[in-house]
Design a protein around this motif. Sequence first.
Motif, PDB file in Angstrom:
ATOM      1  N   ILE A 134     -11.277   0.662  -7.952  1.00  0.00           N
ATOM      2  CA  ILE A 134     -11.177   2.040  -7.461  1.00  0.00           C
ATOM      3  C   ILE A 134     -10.358   1.990  -6.183  1.00  0.00           C
ATOM      4  N   VAL A 135      -9.169   2.567  -6.218  1.00  0.00           N
ATOM      5  CA  VAL A 135      -8.232   2.448  -5.102  1.00  0.00           C
ATOM      6  C   VAL A 135      -8.009   3.812  -4.460  1.00  0.00           C
ATOM      7  N   TYR A 136      -7.338   3.781  -3.308  1.00  0.00           N
ATOM      8  CA  TYR A 136      -7.047   5.030  -2.603  1.00  0.00           C
ATOM      9  C   TYR A 136      -5.773   5.646  -3.169  1.00  0.00           C
ATOM     10  N   GLY A 137      -5.851   6.907  -3.608  1.00  0.00           N
ATOM     11  CA  GLY A 137      -4.699   7.601  -4.174  1.00  0.00           C
ATOM     12  C   GLY A 137      -3.910   8.340  -3.103  1.00  0.00           C
ATOM     13  N   LEU A 138      -2.617   8.078  -3.026  1.00  0.00           N
ATOM     14  CA  LEU A 138      -1.749   8.734  -2.049  1.00  0.00           C
ATOM     15  C   LEU A 138      -1.189  10.032  -2.612  1.00  0.00           C
ATOM     16  N   ASN A 139      -0.712  10.913  -1.730  1.00  0.00           N
ATOM     17  CA  ASN A 139      -0.222  12.222  -2.160  1.00  0.00           C
ATOM     18  C   ASN A 139       1.023  12.145  -3.029  1.00  0.00           C
ATOM     19  N   ASP A 140       1.780  11.049  -2.907  1.00  0.00           N
ATOM     20  CA  ASP A 140       3.011  10.925  -3.698  1.00  0.00           C
ATOM     21  C   ASP A 140       2.770  10.316  -5.081  1.00  0.00           C
ATOM     22  N   GLY A 141       1.497  10.138  -5.450  1.00  0.00           N
ATOM     23  CA  GLY A 141       1.184   9.586  -6.765  1.00  0.00           C
ATOM     24  C   GLY A 141       1.022   8.081  -6.769  1.00  0.00           C
ATOM     25  N   LEU A 142       1.390   7.413  -5.684  1.00  0.00           N
ATOM     26  CA  LEU A 142       1.201   5.970  -5.581  1.00  0.00           C
ATOM     27  C   LEU A 142      -0.222   5.676  -5.106  1.00  0.00           C
ATOM     28  N   VAL A 143      -0.550   4.406  -5.027  1.00  0.00           N
ATOM     29  CA  VAL A 143      -1.890   4.025  -4.590  1.00  0.00           C
ATOM     30  C   VAL A 143      -1.787   3.080  -3.398  1.00  0.00           C
ATOM     31  N   GLY A 144      -2.803   3.094  -2.551  1.00  0.00           N
ATOM     32  CA  GLY A 144      -2.825   2.219  -1.395  1.00  0.00           C
ATOM     33  C   GLY A 144      -3.123   0.787  -1.790  1.00  0.00           C
ATOM     34  N   PRO A 145      -2.477  -0.187  -1.156  1.00  0.00           N
ATOM     35  CA  PRO A 145      -2.721  -1.602  -1.469  1.00  0.00           C
ATOM     36  C   PRO A 145      -4.030  -2.078  -0.864  1.00  0.00           C
ATOM     37  N   TRP A 146      -4.536  -3.186  -1.366  1.00  0.00           N
ATOM     38  CA  TRP A 146      -5.681  -3.853  -0.758  1.00  0.00           C
ATOM     39  C   TRP A 146      -5.162  -4.966   0.144  1.00  0.00           C
ATOM     40  N   HIS A 147      -5.977  -5.323   1.109  1.00  0.00           N
ATOM     41  CA  HIS A 147      -5.601  -6.347   2.077  1.00  0.00           C
ATOM     42  C   HIS A 147      -6.488  -7.582   1.880  1.00  0.00           C
ATOM     43  N   PHE A 148      -5.840  -8.740   1.871  1.00  0.00           N
ATOM     44  CA  PHE A 148      -6.549 -10.007   1.677  1.00  0.00           C
ATOM     45  C   PHE A 148      -6.208 -10.960   2.819  1.00  0.00           C
ATOM     46  N   PRO A 149      -7.114 -11.901   3.115  1.00  0.00           N
ATOM     47  CA  PRO A 149      -6.829 -12.868   4.190  1.00  0.00           C
ATOM     48  C   PRO A 149      -5.550 -13.643   3.911  1.00  0.00           C
ATOM     49  N   SER A 150      -4.816 -13.923   4.983  1.00  0.00           N
ATOM     50  CA  SER A 150      -3.567 -14.665   4.881  1.00  0.00           C
ATOM     51  C   SER A 150      -3.745 -16.049   5.478  1.00  0.00           C
ATOM     52  N   ALA A 151      -2.904 -16.970   5.036  1.00  0.00           N
ATOM     53  CA  ALA A 151      -2.931 -18.313   5.615  1.00  0.00           C
ATOM     54  C   ALA A 151      -2.478 -18.290   7.061  1.00  0.00           C
ATOM     55  N   GLN A 152      -1.748 -17.225   7.430  1.00  0.00           N
ATOM     56  CA  GLN A 152      -1.280 -17.084   8.807  1.00  0.00           C
ATOM     57  C   GLN A 152      -2.335 -16.334   9.615  1.00  0.00           C
ATOM     58  N   PRO A 153      -2.903 -16.940  10.625  1.00  0.00           N
ATOM     59  CA  PRO A 153      -3.971 -16.306  11.411  1.00  0.00           C
ATOM     60  C   PRO A 153      -3.544 -14.948  11.964  1.00  0.00           C
ATOM     61  N   GLY A 154      -4.465 -13.978  11.881  1.00  0.00           N
ATOM     62  CA  GLY A 154      -4.200 -12.648  12.421  1.00  0.00           C
ATOM     63  C   GLY A 154      -3.398 -11.760  11.501  1.00  0.00           C
ATOM     64  N   HIS A 155      -3.078 -12.235  10.304  1.00  0.00           N
ATOM     65  CA  HIS A 155      -2.295 -11.447   9.354  1.00  0.00           C
ATOM     66  C   HIS A 155      -3.063 -11.294   8.034  1.00  0.00           C
ATOM     67  N   THR A 156      -2.664 -10.303   7.256  1.00  0.00           N
ATOM     68  CA  THR A 156      -3.242 -10.110   5.925  1.00  0.00           C
ATOM     69  C   THR A 156      -2.123  -9.979   4.898  1.00  0.00           C
ATOM     70  N   GLU A 157      -2.477 -10.247   3.659  1.00  0.00           N
ATOM     71  CA  GLU A 157      -1.540 -10.060   2.555  1.00  0.00           C
ATOM     72  C   GLU A 157      -1.907  -8.768   1.821  1.00  0.00           C
ATOM     73  N   ARG A 158      -0.890  -7.993   1.487  1.00  0.00           N
ATOM     74  CA  ARG A 158      -1.105  -6.723   0.785  1.00  0.00           C
ATOM     75  C   ARG A 158      -0.840  -6.920  -0.701  1.00  0.00           C
ATOM     76  N   ARG A 159      -1.780  -6.478  -1.512  1.00  0.00           N
ATOM     77  CA  ARG A 159      -1.618  -6.544  -2.960  1.00  0.00           C
ATOM     78  C   ARG A 159      -2.061  -5.236  -3.571  1.00  0.00           C
ATOM     79  N   THR A 160      -1.310  -4.768  -4.561  1.00  0.00           N
ATOM     80  CA  THR A 160      -1.684  -3.560  -5.291  1.00  0.00           C
ATOM     81  C   THR A 160      -2.395  -3.973  -6.571  1.00  0.00           C
ATOM     82  N   LEU A 161      -3.652  -3.563  -6.701  1.00  0.00           N
ATOM     83  CA  LEU A 161      -4.473  -3.935  -7.849  1.00  0.00           C
ATOM     84  C   LEU A 161      -4.357  -2.890  -8.962  1.00  0.00           C
ATOM     85  N   PRO A 162      -4.479  -3.323 -10.233  1.00  0.00           N
ATOM     86  CA  PRO A 162      -4.499  -2.346 -11.328  1.00  0.00           C
ATOM     87  C   PRO A 162      -5.659  -1.366 -11.112  1.00  0.00           C
ATOM     88  N   ALA A 163      -5.365  -0.088 -11.150  1.00  0.00           N
ATOM     89  CA  ALA A 163      -6.359   0.916 -10.790  1.00  0.00           C
ATOM     90  C   ALA A 163      -7.073   1.478 -12.021  1.00  0.00           C
TER      91      ALA A 163
END
Length: 308
Positions: A195-224
Amino acid sequence: MFSSERLKGIDVFVCVADLGSFKAAAERLNLTGSAVSKSVARLEARLQARLFERTTRRVALTEAGRAFYRTCSGVLAELEEAELALNPQDSQPRGRVRIDLPAAFGRLHALPAILACVRVHGLLMPHITFSDRFVDPVESGIDLFVRIGGPQAWPTGVSHRYLGSQRVVLCAAPAYLEQHGTPLHARALEQHHCIVYGLNDGLVGPWHFPSAQPGHTERRTLPARMAVGDAEGQVSAVLAGYGIAQLPTWLIKRQLAEGSLVQVLPHLATQGLPIHLAWLTSRQAQPKVSTLLAHLGQSLSGDGFDPG
């Protein structure tokens, strides 16, 4: 040459706009309804513009009225600030304060804090709006606001206080996990109902996952499985057992505590966007603004998210 005639009726006009009623404005200003109506009519005649749309049920600003109101309310606020500077012993917070809040966070956390402040300071008159997009406080005449996100795009003349950062977790209802199983790693999420966040333009918001680089996250769009353009709406869908969502802990703190939602893959929790309390620097000295800033700053710091 400036004429004092140009100031006549402005306070009446702003009062009608604030209260949305000629009758309520008359009561507030201790005038007759006829006097208020005539004052606005004279102002409209002088400006050669219609400021209000009048119906039997309500009074609403026209487009010209909204533009004029933004300027007039700002002028009156500056006059109030000048008077306070000349009379600093009058430090009682009073009067109208424009506040803009993020929709879900505002309703769940900021609004109760504001109501508690008004309970103590009964002369405060908050005018509260809710918006998840950035609203220019200078253009809109907003005294203070709360925003989830950084201040990089904010205009000059805005001060801010960092309150903390969202902690974002994956969660699901126990009934969903009993039926579909619990994912054991991030890739397994692609086989689940998300269940993802739906944006007004019809797209969906990505999810954020821990990154190997400290203080950063990786963005991935999951099948909704489902996209919902409202955070509280997402919570309702997750509670109903429709899938897994990534949500901030300030939004689901109670549900996690009572067990109606459970955290999934806790090692994938991330620190999300920062949360700021911000205000027009020019209004900070006004008691009505400084009082609310102090109360909100104390009430919201670490309220359901990770304090900085």
